[in-house]
Design a protein around this motif. Structure first.
Motif, PDB file in Angstrom:
ATOM      1  N   ARG A  31      32.528  19.623 -35.022  1.00  0.00           N
ATOM      2  CA  ARG A  31      32.981  20.346 -33.826  1.00  0.00           C
ATOM      3  C   ARG A  31      33.732  21.622 -34.200  1.00  0.00           C
ATOM      4  NH1 ARG A  31      35.550  22.617 -30.202  1.00  0.00           N
ATOM      5  NH2 ARG A  31      36.556  21.686 -28.412  1.00  0.00           N
ATOM      6  N   ASN A  55      33.132  16.699 -27.784  1.00  0.00           N
ATOM      7  CA  ASN A  55      31.854  17.180 -27.246  1.00  0.00           C
ATOM      8  C   ASN A  55      30.641  16.506 -27.875  1.00  0.00           C
ATOM      9  OD1 ASN A  55      33.171  18.866 -25.600  1.00  0.00           O
ATOM     10  ND2 ASN A  55      32.815  20.709 -26.790  1.00  0.00           N
ATOM     11  N   GLN A  99      33.637  27.132 -31.813  1.00  0.00           N
ATOM     12  CA  GLN A  99      33.964  25.855 -31.183  1.00  0.00           C
ATOM     13  C   GLN A  99      33.266  25.697 -29.846  1.00  0.00           C
ATOM     14  OE1 GLN A  99      38.129  25.188 -30.663  1.00  0.00           O
ATOM     15  NE2 GLN A  99      38.541  25.683 -32.792  1.00  0.00           N
TER      16      GLN A  99
END
Lengths: 101, 183
Positions: free
Chosen positions: A52, B51, B135
């Motif tokens: 991420r 995510n 990101q």
């Protein structure tokens, strides 16, 4: 406030340490096995966090493979424990110190 | 908001992981297994915060679903009693705590020097802006992960096939291992 990468890595490290502690301290084969799963999951958390925060999906693909291999490993390991229990009627590591069946 | 959720999931994961390994109230393996389910679900919550939506779903399906059900089946099949409470070897407990604590401290200090606030302060402001742009891009949806997995030039098609063979081998091996021996 959004959590940072080092916070995620800290959680992952804590989970890994707890799993390792379980493998070292506990004497029950099944609980040792659960602690192993915990350590694998800690590694997964670190990989997803890295993926991420570095903007790269490869870490998540890696975790996908780890989950698959861990599922296969659990199946084989538990079958071994069941086979061992049939022979020796115990699941304590202290009673399984000899290689002879 | 995200920080609060992170604190909840991370705290729950670590707490229930501790209860898997050292539960002061019960030494029954079933209790440990159920707390491991809680840990897995909290970890999947962390995946959502990161995510990684597909992996969060897979984590619940495979770990909290399949793997833990397998564990519970085996625990009940073996009929493990709480058993004679064996004396914990205090020496091994102390050694284990020391070794694990030392390992964790080394890990923590290495994180702090590499990714901590001090390390981030050294980097330029433009750099952090770039990191934030990166990101925002990564979302581990099913489509994105599938494209990363199966794209022809950069994909993981060969590992995928090898894993499928591994699963087949594991299945055959488990059937062979758990078969009652004909006598």
């Amino acid at each position: 406030m959004e959590p940072t990468l080092s916070q995620y890595l800290l959680v992952s490290g804590a989970l890994f340490a707890i799993g390792l502690l379980g493998v070292i301290v506990r004497r029950n084969l099944l609980i040792i096995y659960m602690s192993l799963e915990l350590m694998l999951n800690a590694a997964n958390v670190a990989l997803v966090a890295m993926s991420r925060f570095n903007g790269n999906l490869d870490g998540q693909v890696m975790v996908f493979f780890i989950i698959t291999v861990a599922a296969a490993e659990v199946a084989v390991g538990l079958a071994l424990i069941v086979a061992l229990y049939r022979k020796r009627q115990t699941a304590e590591v202290a009673d399984l110190a000899t290689m002879k069946l | 908001m995200e920080g609060t959720l992170f604190n909840i999931f991370a705290g729950l994961a670590v707490l229930s992981a501790l209860l898997v390994v050292a539960n002061p109230f019960s030494r029954n393996p079933v209790t440990s297994a159920l707390f491991l389910v809680t840990t897995m679900i909290s970890i999947s919550g962390l995946f959502v915060l990161l995510n990684a939506y597909f992996l969060a779903a897979v984590q619940i399906l495979v770990y909290a679903g399949a793997v833990m059900v397998l564990f519970l089946f085996v625990i009940m099949l073996l009929d493990l009693r709480e058993g004679a409470r064996r004396k914990l070897n205090l020496v091994s407990l102390a050694m284990g705590l020391m070794a694990v604590g030392a390992l964790f401290l080394v890990y923590k200090s290495s994180i702090d020097t590499t990714y901590g606030e001090v390390a981030q302060r050294h980097e330029g402001a433009a750099d952090t802006g770039q990191a934030e742009a990166a990101q925002a891009k990564v979302v581990g949806s099913t489509r994105a992960l599938g494209q990363a997995l199966f794209s022809v030039e950069k994909g993981f098609i060969l590992p995928f096939e090898i894993v499928s063979i591994l699963l087949l081998v594991a299945m055959v091996g488990v059937i062979l291992l758990s078969r009652k021996e004909p006598r």
